[in-house]
Design an enzyme around this catalytic site. Sequence first.
Site, mmCIF file in Angstrom:
data_model
loop_
_atom_site.group_PDB
_atom_site.id
_atom_site.type_symbol
_atom_site.label_atom_id
_atom_site.label_comp_id
_atom_site.label_asym_id
_atom_site.label_seq_id
_atom_site.Cartn_x
_atom_site.Cartn_y
_atom_site.Cartn_z
ATOM 1 C CE1 TYR A 146 -3.281 -3.007 0.235
ATOM 2 C CE2 TYR A 146 -3.791 -2.413 2.410
ATOM 3 C CZ TYR A 146 -3.830 -2.859 1.300
ATOM 4 O OH TYR A 146 -4.616 -4.161 1.455
ATOM 5 N N GLY A 176 -23.819 4.204 -3.303
ATOM 6 C CA GLY A 176 -25.119 4.715 -4.352
ATOM 7 C C GLY A 176 -24.667 6.184 -5.014
#
Length: 329
Positions: free
Chosen positions: A53, A220
Site C-alpha cells: 500500500y 449509491g
Amino acid sequence: MEYCKLGRTGLTVSRLCLGTMTFGFQSDEETAGRIMQRAADAGVTFFDTADVYPLGADLSIVGRTEEIVGAWLKGQRNRFVLATKAVGKMGPSSWDEGASRKHLLDAIDASLHRLGTDYVDLYQLHSDDRETPLDETLEALDIIVRSGRARYIGVSNFLAYRLARALGRSDALRLARFVSVQPRYNLLFRQIERELLPLAQEEGLGVIPYNPLAGGLLTGKHKHDGAPPQGRFSLGAAGQMYQDRYWHEREFSTVAAFQQATQEANVAPVTAAVAWVLANPAVTSAIIGASRPEQLDASLAAADIRLDPAFKAKLDDLSHEYRFGDALR
Ligand SMILES: NC(=O)c1ccc[n+]([C@@H]2O[C@H](COP(=O)([O-])OP(=O)(O)OC[C@H]3O[C@@H](n4cnc5c(N)ncnc54)[C@H](OP(=O)(O)O)[C@@H]3O)[C@@H](O)[C@H]2O)c1
C-alpha cells in the site's frame, strides 16, 4: 463496539477493523491520522495494512502506508492489534515479490522497520503465489512466528481448496497454522459463501472480509452514465481493476434496488452494507475503509445495529446472483 476472538485463537479483535490502503496516496498523512483517530475513538482496536500500500501507487511509494501507520502508532502500539501482508511487488527484482522463503524473510523485516515495531499481530499472505512450493512458504512463515516477528499468520485472496491444502500441510509438517482468511466480500461479490466460508467455519478460522462497500459503489454515489469521478474508480490501473469488478449495468441496477430497500428500511446504505457483511455468522470483523474521516461514521455505525431479519432476507434475495460467477474476477 463489540469485540470477539479471531477464530480459535485467544486474540481479541474489534468487530470492525480499519483498512489503511488509502493512506499516502488518496489520503495524505494528516488526513490518515484523523481517520485512524476517528476509528480509535469509536473503539476500533484492529488495523489492517500491507507492504504494497497505498492503493494506486507505483513502486516509488510502496511502503508509504506502513510508514504512516507506524508513525501514528508510535507510543501506543500496545493498544492495537496490527495486521499486515506480503507477496505483492516491492522492488524491481523477480525475488522482490511472492511467497518464497527469500522474499518473506526480507518482507517481514522491511514491514517491521516501516511500522516501527518489532512484531505484527497478524502476518498475511496477500495472495496465493502458485509458483512457490507451499511447503517452502509455510516453513518461512513458521520461522517468522517462532522468531516472534508475527504472533499469528493468515491468508488473503485464497481459493478454498488451496487453503484446505495449506492447512493439511502445516498440520502434517507441524508448522504454524493459518488462523484467518481475508477475502473480498460484499453484496455484489458473494462467491465465498459457497466454499471458503464453510471451510473457515469448519476449521475455526477468523474471517476478516475487505471491500464491504464494493469500493464505494454501494454508497449509491456513483452513476453509470459518465466517467467515474475522482476516487477509487479513477486511480489509474487500480481504478481500472475496480471498474472491471463493479462498473457494469448489472451491478448498478442491483445498487438501485439496494438503495430502494435501505430507504424503505430507513437505514443508511453504507451502514446497511457493512452490517450485512457482519451479519454473516462466519464473519469475525469487517475491514472498513475511507479516503476522508467523515466517510467513516456511517461504516462505524454498523457496529451498533442489528439488521432486521426481514430486511436482511431482502438484501440476500436482491444480491443472490452474486453467489455465482468467476472465482477470481
Ligand atoms: N486483501 C486484499 O486484497 C484487500 C483488497 C482491498 C482492500 N483491503 C483492505 O480492506 C480495507 C477496506 O477495503 P475498501 O477500501 O475496498 O472498502 P470499501 O468499504 O469497499 O470501500 C471504501 C471506499 O468507499 C468510499 N467510501 C467509504 N465510505 C463512504 C461514504 N460514507 N461516502 C462516500 N464514499 C465512501 C471511499 O472511496 P472514495 O472516497 O475513493 O470514493 C472509501 O475509500 C482496505 O483499506 C484494506 O486494508 C484488502
